[in-house]
Design a protein around this motif. Structure first.
Motif: not given
Length: 779
Positions: A548-574
């Motif tokens: 339900e909060n998928w959009k707030s997750i993205i907007t609370s971290i990234f200034s643009r949606a395109d920045d989210f598309y560049l993030v990898s799962a490996e980077g988040v795990e690190r």
């Protein structure tokens, strides 16, 4: 400090408007007279002057009157029978070396204020030291602070006044009716234990604070328990070390999330760690659904586009493909208005139109219309020269002709007269009759009138040519002009530029919309619905479930949606490993911090226990000291009290007197030789209690008083003849170096006391208060 009273003068105080008492040189002063004539007034005046208050009144006021009442109509102390004057009490004291004149004064101004009329309010009685007994200098120079009394009469004089110098009526009840363990509290000033008792109270107060704030403090105990628990938990957690990870920044918004900072923990907090890990795991859960997120954002942009441009879309389906027509319609409307204005000017007629007006006609050409100028100037000259009647007739002839011409344009074969309605059978007959009538009208004019008619007709012919031209120009413009569309475009004039941009976007997207305009509300709604269907058809189907909060997750971290598309799962795990590593570092620091804080609490508690132990020891020493002082005080007076009580209470214990028991300095109990555990007062009559009160009072005065003045208010009320005789002998023998002021309502007792003093060679004086009071009234 060996002061004795020489003179007393009261002005406006209680029973007396004015009274003077000369006492100098007398060892005994008796105040005689019935009750109510001012004996106690004298004692009150002396007490007020020396202590700044009347304790008896103050005590009674607090127990009798309503404390919340502030203003009273009358003043209890002010005698106004001889008029309103300052209330003054002055007394002259003398010793072997000097005289001292003290006075208390309450000004009329202060006495008239209702807020100063409370019986327990003594602040208005200001203390002064006068240079002489008759001085009236109550200035700032003679004013003295209350501490001046103790400078002259000794330390604690005012506090001990009622124990050492003045025995008022009923004072035995005040002292001897209290509990045996409370009696000595009234004598603390005498025993010099007040300071010690205050220090004992300080010790108790400090111990209470130590107990409540440190040793027995519930919050500190709970905090200590929590710190112990945290300490053990952190030690267990540190057993599972996680290797360090390098720092990588994931977020792109301006205010960086706490978990994405290089140092996410200022201090370790399990709550913060759980929160950070939860937020990053939510981001990790969205990584596999990037396409779905992109589709959702695409669809959301379409809906936002519709919501944002709802007004423009509605206006566009109303106007259709006509947003560029506004300027042309505006220009056409301006031309139509101008042509109609010109036709309106021509309609004024040949006789009324001016050349200036002709110059304003649309398409006016000076060369083309120059012939009119001469005709109009001639017309104006002829009109000025002709009679008003000729001008009117000429104008009527012209207007009639114009009417007929216009009528025959519409009805070319008309045979009925358009003016009177007469039937001339044929159109030709009608024309002939009109011409004949016109000739008759013309013949009725004079030469100037005839010429005016001719000139007017020429002007009319030329104006008709102009009218025809203007009408010819107006017709095609009106044919092309769409007034409804123009009004519609005018209502949307401010957003025409936005509408044109919207048209371009819709055309580029292949979205169709009507070319024609409409003002029908239902048609507009149908068109709008069809257009929205086309726009929404561009949406992408949503096939995956997202939180339900998928959009707030993205907007609370990234200034643009395109920045989210560049993030990898490996980077988040690190990032998860980095946060856990930093938490582990913070745990180690937290463990040290918790240990330090716990040690600090424990050390503070140990120190508090040690301090309390020392204070217990100090309190014990002070308590022992207070007991010793109390026992010493009692030992100082017990022999004298035993003798005095034996002298005064002749018929009790066969004149053996009473004893004082201190019980380790904690009590003040009167005991008999029989050794009863009951206080002796329990078995005494009121007269014997009065005698006991006198014996105790005299004992205290003998041992502690530094001022040789004894005042007793009516001691004979409960005493029998034996007690009176014993009292008189005790006063003239044991206390002969004192100045005695005694009141009595029985003249024979007063006479007896004076007689006994005279036999002992001691000077005395007596004042009959009834006569003094009457004398004061007569004055």
């Amino acid at each position: 400090m060996n002061w004795k009273i020489s003179k007393i003068r009261l002005i406006g105080f209680k029973a007396f408007s004015m009274v003077d008492l000369e006492i100098e040189g007398s060892s005994l002063l008796t105040l005689d007279g019935p009750n109510g004539f001012g004996k106690t007034t004298i004692f009150d005046a002396i007490e007020l002057l020396l202590t700044g208050k009347i304790e008896r009144v103050k005590r009674l006021f607090s127990s009798i009157m309503m404390g919340n009442t502030q203003n009273y109509k009358d003043n209890l102390y002010w005698n106004t029978r001889s008029g309103e004057a300052d209330l003054t009490i002055r007394i002259e004291f003398s010793n072997e070396a000097e005289n001292l004149v003290l006075a208390r004064r309450a000004s009329v101004t202060d006495l008239l204020l209702k807020e100063n009329n409370r019986a327990d309010k003594f602040e208005i009685f200001k203390l002064h030291e006068l240079v002489s007994f008759d001085s009236e200098d109550f200035s700032d120079a003679t004013f003295r602070e209350e501490s001046f009394i103790e400078q002259k009469f000794g330390e604690n004089f005012k506090e001990n006044y009622s124990h050492l110098n003045y025995l008022e009526q009923g004072q035995n009840e005040y002292l001897f009716s209290t509990r045996v363990d409370k009696r000595k509290d009234a004598l603390n000033k005498l025993t010099n234990t007040t300071a010690v008792i205050q220090e004992i109270e300080k010790c108790k107060k400090i111990k209470r604070r130590i107990n409540s704030n440190i040793i027995n403090n519930k919050l500190r105990s709970e905090k200590s328990a929590q710190l112990t628990k945290d300490y053990e938990l952190l030690k267990v957690q540190l057993g599972a070390n996680i290797s360090d990870a390098s720092y990588e920044k994931l977020s792109t918004i301006e205010v960086q999330p706490e978990w994405d900072k290089q140092e996410p923990f200022s201090i370790y907090s399990k709550e913060s760690l759980d929160l950070y890990l939860n937020q990053v795991n939510e981001l990790l859960g969205l990584i596999p659904s990037k396409v779905e997120v992109q589709n959702r954002l695409h669809n959301e942009r379409i809906e936002n586009y519709i919501s944002k441009n709802s007004t423009l879309l509605r206006a566009l389906v109303q106007i259709g493909n006509n947003t560029t027509q506004f300027e042309g319609l505006n220009s056409a409307k301006k031309d139509i208005n101008q042509l109609k204005s010109s036709l309106s000017i021509i309609g004024k007629g040949a006789l009324a139109i001016s050349y200036i007006e002709i110059e304003t006609i649309s398409g006016w050409n000076p060369d083309q219309f120059s012939f009119l100028k001469g005709n109009i100037e001639e017309r104006d000259a002829l009109a000025a020269a002709s009679s008003s009647k000729s001008g009117v007739i000429a104008e009527i002839a012209r207007l009639k002709q114009d009417l007929i011409d216009e009528h025959f344009k519409l009805f070319p074969d008309e045979q009925d007269c358009p003016l009177c309605g007469a039937d001339w059978n044929t159109h030709q007959n009608l024309l002939e009759k009109i011409q004949q009538k016109s000739n008759d009208v013309a013949n009725s004019l004079n030469d100037i009138g005839k010429r005016l008619l001719e000139v007017t007709e020429k002007i009319s012919e030329n104006l008709e040519k102009i009218r025809l031209r203007l009408t010819g120009e107006l017709a095609p413009i009106e044919l092309k002009y769409d007034a409804i569309l123009h009004e519609l475009l005018t209502s949307h004039q401010e957003r025409l530029g936005q509408l044109q941009e919207l048209e371009q976007r819709l055309k580029a997207a292949g979205t169709q919309y009507p070319d024609s305009y409409t003002i029908d509300a239902e048609v507009t709604e149908v068109r709008l619905s069809e257009l929205l269907v086309q726009i929404r058809s561009k949406k992408i189907p949503e096939t995956e479930e997202l939180s339900e909060n998928w959009k707030s997750i993205i907007t609370s971290i990234f200034s643009r949606a395109d920045d989210f598309y560049l993030v990898s799962a490996e980077g988040v795990e690190r990032k998860l490993r980095y946060i856990t590593s930093k938490a582990n570092e913070a745990r180690s620091e937290a463990l040290s911090s918790v240990q330090n804080e716990l040690t600090k609490l424990q050390n503070e508690t140990k120190a508090a226990v040690a301090i309390r132990k020392k204070i217990d020891g100090l309190e014990g020493l002070l308590t022992d000291l207070e007991k010793k002082y109390s026992e010493k005080t009692i030992s100082d007076i017990e022999l004298i009290f035993h003798i005095y009580s034996g002298r005064l209470i002749q018929n009790y214990q066969r004149g053996l007197g009473l004893f004082i028991e201190s019980r380790d300095g904690k009590q003040l109990r009167f005991a008999t030789a029989e050794g009863s555990e009951h206080d002796a007062i329990l078995s005494m009559s009121s007269g014997q209690i009065s005698a006991l009160s006198l014996a105790f009072f005299f004992s205290l005065n003998k041992v502690y008083s530094k001022t040789p003045i004894i005042m007793i208010d009516d001691p004979s009320q409960s005493l029998d003849e034996v007690n009176i005789a014993s009292l008189t002998d005790l006063l003239r023998c044991e206390l002969k170096n004192r100045q005695l002021i005694v009141s009595s309502h029985e003249e024979d007792i007063s006479s007896y006391m004076r007689y006994r003093f005279a036999r002992a060679g001691l000077p005395f004086k007596s004042f009959n208060m009834q006569r003094l009071a009457k004398g004061a009234e007569s004055n």
